[in-house]
Design a protein around this motif. Structure first.
Motif, PDB file in Angstrom:
ATOM      1  N   THR A  55      24.963 -30.711 -12.638  1.00 18.31           N
ATOM      2  CA  THR A  55      24.482 -30.494 -14.004  1.00 18.31           C
ATOM      3  C   THR A  55      24.048 -29.049 -14.201  1.00 18.31           C
ATOM      4  O   THR A  55      24.375 -28.417 -15.216  1.00 18.31           O
ATOM      5  CB  THR A  55      23.312 -31.436 -14.318  1.00 18.31           C
ATOM      6  N   LYS A 105      23.603 -31.687 -25.265  1.00 19.25           N
ATOM      7  CA  LYS A 105      23.258 -31.690 -23.846  1.00 19.25           C
ATOM      8  C   LYS A 105      23.057 -33.114 -23.333  1.00 19.25           C
ATOM      9  O   LYS A 105      23.516 -33.463 -22.236  1.00 19.25           O
ATOM     10  CB  LYS A 105      21.991 -30.856 -23.625  1.00 19.25           C
ATOM     11  N   SER A 106      22.385 -33.948 -24.124  1.00 18.85           N
ATOM     12  CA  SER A 106      22.116 -35.325 -23.726  1.00 18.85           C
ATOM     13  C   SER A 106      23.413 -36.125 -23.595  1.00 18.85           C
ATOM     14  O   SER A 106      23.619 -36.847 -22.606  1.00 18.85           O
ATOM     15  CB  SER A 106      21.189 -35.986 -24.748  1.00 18.85           C
ATOM     16  N   LEU A 130      20.210 -30.017 -28.150  1.00 19.14           N
ATOM     17  CA  LEU A 130      19.660 -31.031 -27.257  1.00 19.14           C
ATOM     18  C   LEU A 130      20.489 -32.309 -27.296  1.00 19.14           C
ATOM     19  O   LEU A 130      20.676 -32.969 -26.268  1.00 19.14           O
ATOM     20  CB  LEU A 130      18.202 -31.325 -27.631  1.00 19.14           C
ATOM     21  N   ARG A 131      20.989 -32.657 -28.477  1.00 20.32           N
ATOM     22  CA  ARG A 131      21.828 -33.848 -28.596  1.00 20.32           C
ATOM     23  C   ARG A 131      23.138 -33.661 -27.834  1.00 20.32           C
ATOM     24  O   ARG A 131      23.612 -34.579 -27.143  1.00 20.32           O
ATOM     25  CB  ARG A 131      22.104 -34.146 -30.072  1.00 20.32           C
ATOM     26  N   ARG A 188      25.443 -34.991 -20.512  1.00 20.99           N
ATOM     27  CA  ARG A 188      24.917 -35.494 -19.243  1.00 20.99           C
ATOM     28  C   ARG A 188      25.303 -36.951 -19.024  1.00 20.99           C
ATOM     29  O   ARG A 188      25.649 -37.360 -17.906  1.00 20.99           O
ATOM     30  CB  ARG A 188      23.396 -35.326 -19.206  1.00 20.99           C
ATOM     31  N   LYS A 189      25.259 -37.756 -20.089  1.00 23.68           N
ATOM     32  CA  LYS A 189      25.638 -39.166 -19.966  1.00 23.68           C
ATOM     33  C   LYS A 189      27.124 -39.292 -19.623  1.00 23.68           C
ATOM     34  O   LYS A 189      27.506 -40.099 -18.761  1.00 23.68           O
ATOM     35  CB  LYS A 189      25.320 -39.914 -21.265  1.00 23.68           C
TER      36      LYS A 189
END
Length: 260
Positions: free
Chosen positions: A20, A119-120, A116-117, A123-124
């Protein structure tokens, strides 16, 4: 919701953390590169344009000089064909630079919330189909294509695109009948060492280091002055080459044009 069954290997969490971090640093390096091109791209492009003009002039001189040495005339059509072939790769580089310059200028900035959305979601999705985590991805053309599109959307901050890709990933896994993904990374400690080295290399080389140049107003101005000086030097060199060509044409080389 798909469930990830992690290996019992205690190194997995570290491996995932480093993956990551590596991908986030790659994205930052890409962003710094875009910012660098926005700041200096026009000047760099102008320098490269005159640089390839100088190369073209030098090749013209070489062509003329061979004709003089052989006591033959220069066929203008043959010269043009020669130059097109010789300059083909340089022209391709120039076209790529022009497109890159345009893309960097049109690069849109987004809000912190959208960042941020993105990035989230990334990552998922990385936990599901990152090729370095999920072995089925490498051998599945559809999943590999989805992953490549995810990487581009992530780097370019395209929220709508990555949201749509999230839906497509779950659909693709559903079609494959994948409800649980068991993760087992062979040679994980070796891969951790490789990731640490890659992270170090990213942080200590361009384009990541452009960050420090762009944050320093004096350094930016010095860079622009340096580029201006380089441009002037190439402009003077181009004039010198023109003088050489004029001397050859007026003093020894004969040129013929084919009539259609």
């Amino acid at each position: 919701m798909r469930e990830i069954i992690k290996t019992d290997n205690v190194s997995y969490s570290k491996y995932e953390e480093l993956l990551t971090k590596r991908d986030e640093l790659k994205k930052k390096a890409f962003q710094y590169y875009r910012a660098y091109i926005r700041e200096f791209g026009d000047m760099i492009l102008e320098i490269f344009q005159i640089k390839i003009e100088c190369i073209k002039k030098k090749k013209t001189i070489e062509f003329y000089q061979r004709a003089i040495n052989q006591g033959s005339v220069v066929d203008r059509d043959a010269l043009n064909a020669y130059l097109i072939k010789e300059m083909e790769e340089y022209q391709k580089q120039l076209d790529d630079m022009i497109n890159d310059n345009k893309a960097s200028k049109s690069f849109e900035r987004i809000s912190e919330m959208d960042m941020l959305r993105i990035k989230s979601i990334y990552r998922k999705l990385a936990k599901l189909i990152h090729p370095d985590i999920n072995p089925i991805v490498v051998d599945n053309e559809n999943l590999m294509d989805l992953w490549n599109r995810i990487v581009i959307a992530y780097q370019c901050n395209e929220l709508k695109e990555i949201q749509e890709l999230e839906v497509l990933v779950h659909k693709a896994l559903e079609q494959l009948g994948v409800d649980e993904i068991e993760i087992d990374i062979p040679d994980i400690n070796i891969k951790i060492d490789e990731l640490n080295k890659e992270i170090h290399d990213i942080q200590t080389t361009d384009p990541f280091l452009y960050k420090y140049l762009l944050e320093d107003e004096n350094a930016v101005e010095e860079k622009k002055q340096s580029l201006a000086q380089e441009l002037e030097e190439y402009q003077n060199y181009a004039k010198e080459l023109d003088d050489v060509i004029e001397t050859l044409v007026s003093g020894g080389v004969s040129i013929v044009w084919r009539m259609n």
